[in-house]
Design an enzyme around this catalytic site. Structure first.
Site, PDB file in Angstrom:
ATOM      1  N   GLU A 270       0.989  -0.995  -0.784  1.00  0.00           N
ATOM      2  CA  GLU A 270      -0.071  -0.228  -0.462  1.00  0.00           C
ATOM      3  C   GLU A 270       0.994   1.489   0.051  1.00  0.00           C
ATOM      4  OE1 GLU A 270      -3.814  -0.107  -0.719  1.00  0.00           O
ATOM      5  OE2 GLU A 270      -2.496  -2.521  -0.625  1.00  0.00           O
ATOM      6  N   TRP A 273       2.104   1.791  -3.580  1.00  0.00           N
ATOM      7  CA  TRP A 273       1.202   2.426  -4.519  1.00  0.00           C
ATOM      8  C   TRP A 273       0.725   3.584  -4.410  1.00  0.00           C
ATOM      9  CZ3 TRP A 273      -1.848   0.353  -7.943  1.00  0.00           C
ATOM     10  CH2 TRP A 273      -2.342  -0.194  -8.397  1.00  0.00           C
ATOM     11  N   TRP A 302     -20.596  11.034 -20.518  1.00  0.00           N
ATOM     12  CA  TRP A 302     -21.280  11.125 -19.009  1.00  0.00           C
ATOM     13  C   TRP A 302     -22.414  11.558 -18.391  1.00  0.00           C
ATOM     14  CZ3 TRP A 302     -18.687   7.385 -17.479  1.00  0.00           C
ATOM     15  CH2 TRP A 302     -17.104   6.810 -17.342  1.00  0.00           C
ATOM     16  N   ASN A 337     -10.603   2.533   2.426  1.00  0.00           N
ATOM     17  CA  ASN A 337     -10.509   1.753   1.261  1.00  0.00           C
ATOM     18  C   ASN A 337     -11.312   1.256   0.472  1.00  0.00           C
ATOM     19  OD1 ASN A 337      -8.562   2.148  -0.630  1.00  0.00           O
ATOM     20  ND2 ASN A 337      -7.894   0.099  -0.078  1.00  0.00           N
ATOM     21  N   TRP A 355     -16.152  10.785 -13.541  1.00  0.00           N
ATOM     22  CA  TRP A 355     -15.202  10.541 -12.645  1.00  0.00           C
ATOM     23  C   TRP A 355     -14.814  11.851 -11.578  1.00  0.00           C
ATOM     24  CZ3 TRP A 355     -10.407  11.597 -13.192  1.00  0.00           C
ATOM     25  CH2 TRP A 355     -10.030  11.839 -14.268  1.00  0.00           C
ATOM     26  N   TRP A 378      -9.393   7.598  -8.535  1.00  0.00           N
ATOM     27  CA  TRP A 378     -10.672   7.394  -9.035  1.00  0.00           C
ATOM     28  C   TRP A 378     -10.781   7.117 -10.374  1.00  0.00           C
ATOM     29  CZ3 TRP A 378     -15.371   9.223  -8.423  1.00  0.00           C
ATOM     30  CH2 TRP A 378     -15.999   9.375  -7.167  1.00  0.00           C
TER      31      TRP A 378
HETATM   32  C1  LIG Z   1     -11.446   6.734  -5.683  1.00  0.00           C
HETATM   33  C2  LIG Z   1      -9.867   6.838  -4.244  1.00  0.00           C
HETATM   34  C3  LIG Z   1      -9.767   7.806  -3.574  1.00  0.00           C
HETATM   35  C4  LIG Z   1      -8.332   8.305  -3.093  1.00  0.00           C
HETATM   36  N1  LIG Z   1      -8.115   8.972  -2.056  1.00  0.00           N
HETATM   37  C5  LIG Z   1      -7.267   9.451  -1.236  1.00  0.00           C
HETATM   38  C6  LIG Z   1      -6.354  10.377  -1.273  1.00  0.00           C
HETATM   39  O1  LIG Z   1      -6.374  11.654  -1.565  1.00  0.00           O
HETATM   40  N2  LIG Z   1      -5.398  10.672   0.133  1.00  0.00           N
HETATM   41  C7  LIG Z   1      -4.960   8.717   0.094  1.00  0.00           C
HETATM   42  O2  LIG Z   1      -3.992   9.322   1.476  1.00  0.00           O
HETATM   43  N3  LIG Z   1      -5.033   7.756   0.219  1.00  0.00           N
HETATM   44  C8  LIG Z   1      -6.384   7.864  -0.890  1.00  0.00           C
HETATM   45  N4  LIG Z   1      -6.592   6.935  -1.438  1.00  0.00           N
HETATM   46  C9  LIG Z   1      -6.123   5.337  -1.655  1.00  0.00           C
HETATM   47  C10 LIG Z   1      -6.095   4.849   0.093  1.00  0.00           C
HETATM   48  O3  LIG Z   1      -8.034   4.562   0.113  1.00  0.00           O
HETATM   49  C11 LIG Z   1      -6.536   5.529   1.292  1.00  0.00           C
HETATM   50  O4  LIG Z   1      -4.908   5.811   1.183  1.00  0.00           O
HETATM   51  C12 LIG Z   1      -6.792   4.553   2.667  1.00  0.00           C
HETATM   52  O5  LIG Z   1      -7.741   4.319   2.499  1.00  0.00           O
HETATM   53  C13 LIG Z   1      -6.037   5.481   4.176  1.00  0.00           C
HETATM   54  O6  LIG Z   1      -5.978   4.680   4.777  1.00  0.00           O
HETATM   55  P1  LIG Z   1      -5.106   3.705   5.979  1.00  0.00           P
HETATM   56  O7  LIG Z   1      -4.258   5.122   6.266  1.00  0.00           O
HETATM   57  O8  LIG Z   1      -5.284   3.107   7.221  1.00  0.00           O
HETATM   58  O9  LIG Z   1      -4.708   3.599   5.323  1.00  0.00           O
HETATM   59  P2  LIG Z   1      -3.670   1.857   5.038  1.00  0.00           P
HETATM   60  O10 LIG Z   1      -4.851   0.831   4.513  1.00  0.00           O
HETATM   61  O11 LIG Z   1      -2.801   1.568   5.752  1.00  0.00           O
HETATM   62  O12 LIG Z   1      -2.333   2.063   3.890  1.00  0.00           O
HETATM   63  C14 LIG Z   1      -0.791   3.338   4.724  1.00  0.00           C
HETATM   64  C15 LIG Z   1      -0.547   3.921   3.200  1.00  0.00           C
HETATM   65  O13 LIG Z   1      -0.762   3.382   2.203  1.00  0.00           O
HETATM   66  C16 LIG Z   1      -0.441   4.471   0.940  1.00  0.00           C
HETATM   67  N5  LIG Z   1      -2.152   3.967   0.223  1.00  0.00           N
HETATM   68  C17 LIG Z   1      -3.155   3.143   1.098  1.00  0.00           C
HETATM   69  N6  LIG Z   1      -3.792   2.778  -0.506  1.00  0.00           N
HETATM   70  C18 LIG Z   1      -3.702   3.689  -1.280  1.00  0.00           C
HETATM   71  C19 LIG Z   1      -3.669   3.440  -2.354  1.00  0.00           C
HETATM   72  N7  LIG Z   1      -3.945   2.519  -3.541  1.00  0.00           N
HETATM   73  N8  LIG Z   1      -3.379   4.787  -3.183  1.00  0.00           N
HETATM   74  C20 LIG Z   1      -2.332   5.538  -2.317  1.00  0.00           C
HETATM   75  N9  LIG Z   1      -1.826   5.121  -2.024  1.00  0.00           N
HETATM   76  C21 LIG Z   1      -2.256   4.709  -0.624  1.00  0.00           C
HETATM   77  C22 LIG Z   1      -1.676   6.027   2.238  1.00  0.00           C
HETATM   78  O14 LIG Z   1      -1.007   6.380   2.411  1.00  0.00           O
HETATM   79  C23 LIG Z   1      -2.081   5.260   3.066  1.00  0.00           C
HETATM   80  O15 LIG Z   1      -1.864   5.919   4.583  1.00  0.00           O
HETATM   81  C24 LIG Z   1      -8.000   6.657  -2.228  1.00  0.00           C
HETATM   82  C25 LIG Z   1      -8.274   5.581  -3.120  1.00  0.00           C
HETATM   83  C26 LIG Z   1      -9.408   5.216  -3.820  1.00  0.00           C
HETATM   84  C27 LIG Z   1      -9.784   4.083  -4.325  1.00  0.00           C
END
Ligand SMILES: Cc1cc2nc3c(=O)[nH]c(=O)nc-3n(C[C@H](O)[C@H](O)[C@H](O)COP(=O)(O)OP(=O)(O)OC[C@H]3O[C@@H](n4cnc5c(N)ncnc54)[C@H](O)[C@@H]3O)c2cc1C
Length: 462
Positions: A270, A273, A302, A337, A355, A378
């Site tokens: 993650e 990512w 859209w 997420n 979107w 997105w």
């Molecule tokens: C439509 C959509 C919009 C999103 N918008 C954002 C946003 O604006 N900011 C954001 O930080 N994340 C975003 N994410 C990614 C992800 O949903 C969040 O990072 C995550 O839910 C944050 O929760 P956590 O800190 O508990 O994550 P954890 O599951 O603990 O993951 C650890 C860290 O990894 C990073 N991370 C995790 N998943 C992703 C991912 N798919 N893409 C990029 N980084 C990731 C984040 O920094 C996160 O804090 C988005 C995902 C989707 C599907």
């Protein structure tokens, strides 16, 4: 003469590349520049702006502990920054400017303008990612457009040179100057669950890595379980560095960190990512300018139905998991997420809305709003992006609810009107024979799904 450290999305004293470099060169003075006009236009969530304000207040205290003064300037937008810095550097006799790099178009343009305007050396350092853009490329020297090979190469890079965390800086303590308010204090109650400074962020990160990450792979998709780190806001403001996260993973879990099948390995993915989407935004800046990565999908007609969009925003679609997700976002400033994926897929593939509308709404409400991650998420959900879900893979919102909130705890928490509804009807309340204060489904999922397939097929064939 002082070295100027300009803080941006790196609001910490520990393991901060620019601060360490500035301190190695001589006495340091810190600066943070708030640009509320610019932030509002982007649009940054008010709760995120408030968190920044709190984090800057805390940073002033942590810097004072090591004898560094922090000035805080409030300007309208990035355009005003170069001229301001010219005056500031002259007034404080700055010898050089240090800052950690940001990789989005506007931020890079601002930094170029600053470097041009100043006569002192400007050092912009790589700090915020596991590897800087350009360090992970294909054999042909091209940026990766797909996550898995990117991840593989980045992991090899990290294995060969594991991250080093910089030692704590030392200095004679001084008093911190008061920090001006550049955000709205009414958002304070919403900040309570989130780390607001580097110490709290480190504690939260350590606790997660020590106590929770082993089960992360198994539990992370269930929104009622609170099994993810919730560090996204701290990472986006740089209260904690991604190196500190990886260092702690390796320290606590050793080699299992590199294993995709383990909890620590899944969490590392993650974090990768996060790097991946920053690299994409850097190498393909059109995504930052509102274009789909797969440009042909910009021809999809859209819908522009404002009433339907309002129902999605307000959590009134008639699909409980989508509505609970949207209410979590608006009420708490954060969304799990799995729910971000479900809510985004629903907006695009069930409601056929652009979107970009959803992307903007998320940015306007997320405490962790990060342009690259949000845009990447997105475009993934909309099947318009780099590593997109294939367009024919469409989430069924009812089945997603049953699978990821099987006992309905999450839905009941955010949809009090369904709290007493029998499990049998919870995922399809429109089947309940009695009266309910809950909307009918906005669409028939099967019909909407077929329309989506037709929309994408037409574009792909064209
Ligand atoms: C439509 C959509 C919009 C999103 N918008 C954002 C946003 O604006 N900011 C954001 O930080 N994340 C975003 N994410 C990614 C992800 O949903 C969040 O990072 C995550 O839910 C944050 O929760 P956590 O800190 O508990 O994550 P954890 O599951 O603990 O993951 C650890 C860290 O990894 C990073 N991370 C995790 N998943 C992703 C991912 N798919 N893409 C990029 N980084 C990731 C984040 O920094 C996160 O804090 C988005 C995902 C989707 C599907």
């Amino acid at each position: 003469m002082t070295q100027l450290i300009w803080f941006r999305n790196d609001l910490r004293t520990l393991d901060n590349s620019a601060l360490a470099a500035a301190a190695a060169a001589g006495p340091v003075r810190g600066l943070f520049i708030a640009t509320p006009g610019q932030w509002q236009r982007h649009p940054m969530a008010p709760v995120k702006m408030r968190l920044i304000n709190k984090a800057v207040e805390a940073l002033a205290g942590h810097l004072a502990d090591i004898g560094v003064e922090l000035d805080v300037a409030v300007l309208e937008d990035f355009a005003a920054v170069p001229a301001f810095l010219q005056g500031y550097c002259a007034k404080h006799q700055s010898e050089a400017l240090y800052a950690n790099r940001e990789y989005l178009v506007n931020e890079m343009a601002r930094d170029s303008a600053v470097a041009k305007a100043l006569t002192i050396p400007c050092h912009f350092l790589h700090d915020s990612l596991l590897a800087p853009p350009g360090a992970v490329m294909t054999l042909q020297g091209q940026p990766y457009k797909v996550f898995t090979p990117f991840k593989k190469q980045l992991k090899e890079l990290l294995l060969s040179a594991p991250p080093q965390v910089r030692p704590r800086l030392k200095g004679q303590g001084t008093a911190a100057a008061p920090v001006p308010c550049f955000s709205d204090p009414q958002w304070d109650p919403m900040l309570a669950p989130w780390p607001q400074d580097e110490e709290a962020a480190l504690v939260a990160m350590r606790r997660f890595v020590v106590e929770e990450v082993a089960d992360y792979k198994a539990r992370r998709d269930f929104p009622s379980q609170e099994a993810t780190s919730r560090l996204s806001a701290a990472l986006s403001l740089g209260l904690v560095s991604v190196r500190q996260c990886l260092w702690r993973l390796l320290h606590e879990h050793g080699d299992s960190t590199w294993d995709d099948g383990s909890g620590p390995g899944t969490w590392l993915n993650e974090l990768i990512w996060r790097d991946f989407y920053q690299h994409i935004a850097f190498h393909f800046p059109t995504v930052v300018k509102g274009r789909a990565f797969q440009e042909e999908t910009d021809a999809i007609p859209w819908s522009s139905d404002q009433a339907v969009f309002a129902a999605w925003c307000e959590g009134r679609t008639g699909f409980p998991i989508v509505d609970a997700a949207m209410r979590q976002l608006v009420q708490t400033g954060w969304m799990h997420n799995r729910l971000r994926m479900i809510a985004a897929s629903f907006l695009v593939k069930d409601l056929h809305l652009d979107w970009r509308w959803g992307e903007r709404f998320f940015m306007a409400h997320l405490i962790d709003g990060d342009f690259a991650a949000n845009n990447g998420g997105w475009q993934w959900a909309a099947s318009t992006g780099t590593d997109a879900a294939p367009y024919f893979r469409i989430f069924n919102p009812t089945e997603q609810g049953k699978r990821f909130d099987p006992d309905g705890h999450f839905i009941r928490k955010f949809l009090p009107e369904l709290q007493r509804l029998d499990d049998k009807y919870l995922f399809e309340p429109h089947r309940y024979p009695g009266r309910l204060d809950y909307p009918q489904p906005l669409v028939d999922h099967k019909v909407a799904r077929n329309q989506t397939l037709a929309l994408f097929k037409a574009i792909k064939e064209a």
